[in-house]
Design a protein around this motif. Structure first.
Motif, PDB file in Angstrom:
ATOM      1  N   LEU A   3       1.086  -0.708   0.026  1.00 16.38           N
ATOM      2  CA  LEU A   3       0.314   0.090  -0.429  1.00 16.38           C
ATOM      3  C   LEU A   3       0.770   1.500  -0.252  1.00 16.38           C
ATOM      4  O   LEU A   3       0.197   2.036  -0.606  1.00 16.38           O
ATOM      5  CB  LEU A   3      -0.973   0.692   1.740  1.00 16.38           C
ATOM      6  CG  LEU A   3      -1.986   1.073   1.421  1.00 16.38           C
ATOM      7  CD1 LEU A   3      -2.650   0.950   0.130  1.00 16.38           C
ATOM      8  CD2 LEU A   3      -2.850   1.251   3.099  1.00 16.38           C
ATOM      9  N   ASN A   4       2.369   1.285   0.814  1.00 17.80           N
ATOM     10  CA  ASN A   4       2.874   2.413   1.198  1.00 17.80           C
ATOM     11  C   ASN A   4       3.602   2.684  -0.540  1.00 17.80           C
ATOM     12  O   ASN A   4       3.686   3.711  -0.842  1.00 17.80           O
ATOM     13  CB  ASN A   4       4.557   2.396   2.048  1.00 17.80           C
ATOM     14  CG  ASN A   4       3.530   2.911   3.755  1.00 17.80           C
ATOM     15  OD1 ASN A   4       2.388   3.869   3.173  1.00 17.80           O
ATOM     16  ND2 ASN A   4       4.080   1.894   4.447  1.00 17.80           N
ATOM     17  N   ASP A   5       3.823   1.188  -1.242  1.00 15.83           N
ATOM     18  CA  ASP A   5       4.581   1.845  -2.570  1.00 15.83           C
ATOM     19  C   ASP A   5       3.745   2.497  -3.602  1.00 15.83           C
ATOM     20  O   ASP A   5       4.155   3.028  -4.171  1.00 15.83           O
ATOM     21  CB  ASP A   5       5.185   0.096  -3.488  1.00 15.83           C
ATOM     22  CG  ASP A   5       6.366   0.100  -2.236  1.00 15.83           C
ATOM     23  OD1 ASP A   5       6.597   0.566  -1.487  1.00 15.83           O
ATOM     24  OD2 ASP A   5       6.477  -1.859  -2.122  1.00 15.83           O
ATOM     25  N   PHE A   6       2.322   1.606  -3.173  1.00 13.33           N
ATOM     26  CA  PHE A   6       1.510   2.512  -4.001  1.00 13.33           C
ATOM     27  C   PHE A   6       0.785   3.855  -4.444  1.00 13.33           C
ATOM     28  O   PHE A   6       1.102   4.872  -5.435  1.00 13.33           O
ATOM     29  CB  PHE A   6      -0.403   1.342  -4.508  1.00 13.33           C
ATOM     30  CG  PHE A   6      -1.082   1.928  -4.773  1.00 13.33           C
ATOM     31  CD1 PHE A   6      -1.330   2.204  -6.204  1.00 13.33           C
ATOM     32  CD2 PHE A   6      -2.467   3.126  -4.109  1.00 13.33           C
ATOM     33  CE1 PHE A   6      -2.822   2.603  -6.490  1.00 13.33           C
ATOM     34  CE2 PHE A   6      -3.131   3.351  -4.213  1.00 13.33           C
ATOM     35  CZ  PHE A   6      -3.324   3.947  -5.991  1.00 13.33           C
ATOM     36  N   LEU A   7       0.649   4.131  -3.098  1.00 12.70           N
ATOM     37  CA  LEU A   7       0.655   5.361  -2.979  1.00 12.70           C
ATOM     38  C   LEU A   7       1.988   6.396  -2.930  1.00 12.70           C
ATOM     39  O   LEU A   7       1.797   7.691  -2.855  1.00 12.70           O
ATOM     40  CB  LEU A   7       0.223   5.602  -0.798  1.00 12.70           C
ATOM     41  CG  LEU A   7      -1.073   4.903  -0.177  1.00 12.70           C
ATOM     42  CD1 LEU A   7      -0.907   5.545   1.035  1.00 12.70           C
ATOM     43  CD2 LEU A   7      -2.003   5.801  -1.025  1.00 12.70           C
ATOM     44  N   THR A   8       3.138   6.062  -2.812  1.00 14.65           N
ATOM     45  CA  THR A   8       4.253   6.715  -3.180  1.00 14.65           C
ATOM     46  C   THR A   8       4.446   6.990  -4.307  1.00 14.65           C
ATOM     47  O   THR A   8       4.584   8.705  -5.271  1.00 14.65           O
ATOM     48  CB  THR A   8       5.509   5.577  -3.111  1.00 14.65           C
ATOM     49  OG1 THR A   8       5.689   5.637  -1.178  1.00 14.65           O
ATOM     50  CG2 THR A   8       6.343   6.414  -3.291  1.00 14.65           C
ATOM     51  N   ASP A   9       3.972   6.012  -5.103  1.00  8.73           N
ATOM     52  CA  ASP A   9       3.990   6.320  -7.024  1.00  8.73           C
ATOM     53  C   ASP A   9       2.841   6.600  -7.326  1.00  8.73           C
ATOM     54  O   ASP A   9       2.823   7.526  -8.482  1.00  8.73           O
ATOM     55  CB  ASP A   9       3.882   5.048  -7.619  1.00  8.73           C
ATOM     56  CG  ASP A   9       5.057   4.024  -7.230  1.00  8.73           C
ATOM     57  OD1 ASP A   9       5.958   4.865  -7.046  1.00  8.73           O
ATOM     58  OD2 ASP A   9       5.250   2.729  -7.728  1.00  8.73           O
ATOM     59  N   PHE A  10       1.459   7.116  -6.580  1.00  7.56           N
ATOM     60  CA  PHE A  10       0.295   7.601  -7.204  1.00  7.56           C
ATOM     61  C   PHE A  10      -0.085   8.746  -6.731  1.00  7.56           C
ATOM     62  O   PHE A  10      -0.206   9.320  -7.586  1.00  7.56           O
ATOM     63  CB  PHE A  10      -0.520   6.401  -6.603  1.00  7.56           C
ATOM     64  CG  PHE A  10      -2.821   7.141  -7.470  1.00  7.56           C
ATOM     65  CD1 PHE A  10      -2.901   6.663  -8.801  1.00  7.56           C
ATOM     66  CD2 PHE A  10      -3.358   7.405  -6.613  1.00  7.56           C
ATOM     67  CE1 PHE A  10      -3.727   6.352  -8.822  1.00  7.56           C
ATOM     68  CE2 PHE A  10      -4.421   8.132  -7.443  1.00  7.56           C
ATOM     69  CZ  PHE A  10      -5.518   7.567  -8.861  1.00  7.56           C
ATOM     70  N   VAL A  11      -0.003   9.167  -5.256  1.00  3.23           N
ATOM     71  CA  VAL A  11      -0.317  10.348  -4.844  1.00  3.23           C
ATOM     72  C   VAL A  11       0.696  11.406  -5.861  1.00  3.23           C
ATOM     73  O   VAL A  11       2.155  11.600  -5.670  1.00  3.23           O
ATOM     74  CB  VAL A  11       0.327  10.463  -3.426  1.00  3.23           C
ATOM     75  CG1 VAL A  11      -0.302  12.007  -2.745  1.00  3.23           C
ATOM     76  CG2 VAL A  11      -0.653   9.470  -3.122  1.00  3.23           C
ATOM     77  N   GLY A  12       0.041  12.708  -6.059  1.00  4.15           N
ATOM     78  CA  GLY A  12       0.750  13.190  -7.252  1.00  4.15           C
ATOM     79  C   GLY A  12       1.065  12.705  -8.365  1.00  4.15           C
ATOM     80  O   GLY A  12       1.216  14.347  -9.386  1.00  4.15           O
ATOM     81  N   SER A  13       0.814  12.088  -8.882  1.00  2.00           N
ATOM     82  CA  SER A  13       0.730  11.911  -9.911  1.00  2.00           C
ATOM     83  C   SER A  13      -0.436  12.119 -10.477  1.00  2.00           C
ATOM     84  O   SER A  13      -1.804  13.133 -10.446  1.00  2.00           O
ATOM     85  CB  SER A  13       0.688   9.992 -10.597  1.00  2.00           C
ATOM     86  OG  SER A  13      -1.225  10.286 -10.051  1.00  2.00           O
TER      87      SER A  13
END
Length: 273
Positions: free
Chosen positions: A252-262
């Protein structure tokens, strides 16, 4: 004498059998209880992830045949990347959400929680989405007929309405200690912060609290409200998983790191803020 010894022996055997049966039953219960906690491998195997969020435009809402909500769209994007079905439950009571997470009813609390020591021993928090502080919500009527709160000390003996078991409760209690005067708390069952904000706007209640993150939206929707008085310090806001769901947290953290700000994230963000 022999008969008495035989009776005692049989009794001990029966007691032993009962104890063994109790231990086996307890072991089975514990195993079943633990098996309800789903980490990432179990979620992928089941093809389903269960989350809980609040019933609001930033959580989860249904209008006509449409499902919407800022956090709903974020968690739906995560479920899609895993290729699993998303099962959503709604609760405005944070204690109910945490209890459900601990029992294994939910895999993720996809509702913004302040990262505080109150919950840190019970859950694992994701990387924070943002930092925010609490502000007082009141009608913007500054005349003699209305008690308008200009400073924190004015809250003495006033009643602030919040959702039942809201994380805001601890902040109000600390605030009461800081001003050395009682601040009354009314916990309203089944209401979200957004619903209480609407009740302040309509005059049904006088005061509630919201995160400063939502101030711009509130002022656009309810121009008769004042949200200028901060009553708390900035806190990280995050989602949460069970303490045993370490692989899920990492994914979930990996996903949020990539997704948030995209670009996809900002498209969702602009729909709700």
């Amino acid at each position: 004498m022999v008969g008495k010894l035989q009776t005692m022996k049989v009794t001990r055997i029966i007691i032993g059998i009962v104890i063994v049966a109790i231990l086996i039953a307890a072991a089975v219960f514990v195993h079943r209880d633990k098996s309800k906690i789903h980490d990432l491998p179990e979620i992928l195997k089941a093809g389903r992830i269960s989350v809980v969020t609040d019933s609001s435009s930033v959580g989860f809402s249904i209008k006509d045949d449409s499902i919407f909500g800022f956090q709903y769209e974020l968690i739906k994007a995560f479920a899609d990347t895993l290729g699993v079905e998303l099962v959503v439950s709604e609760h405005n009571d944070m204690k109910t959400c945490v209890d459900g997470l601990l029992k294994g009813d939910y895999d993720i609390i996809a509702s913004f929680m302040p990262v505080t020591t109150e919950w840190k021993s019970d859950v694992l928090f994701t990387n924070p989405f943002f930092t925010s502080r609490q502000v007082l919500v009141q009608q913007d009527i500054k005349d003699s007929a209305q008690t308008f709160i200009n400073k924190i000390s004015d809250l003495a003996n006033k009643t602030i309405c919040i959702p039942e078991n809201s994380p805001f409760k601890m902040r109000i209690e600390h605030l009461s200690d800081e001003i050395a005067m009682p601040i009354k708390i009314s916990e309203v069952k089944g209401k979200s912060p957004e619903q209480l904000i609407s009740m302040v706007s309509s005059g049904r209640i006088k005061y509630t609290i919201c995160d400063e993150q939502f101030v711009t939206k509130i002022k656009m929707q309810y121009p008769n409200l004042d949200v200028s008085l901060p009553i708390g310090f900035e806190q990280h806001q995050a989602w949460a998983v069970h303490t045993k769901s370490t692989k899920l947290l990492s994914e979930l953290n990996d996903f949020l790191t990539d997704f948030v700000g995209s670009t996809a994230y900002w498209k969702i963000y602009r729909k709700y803020y």
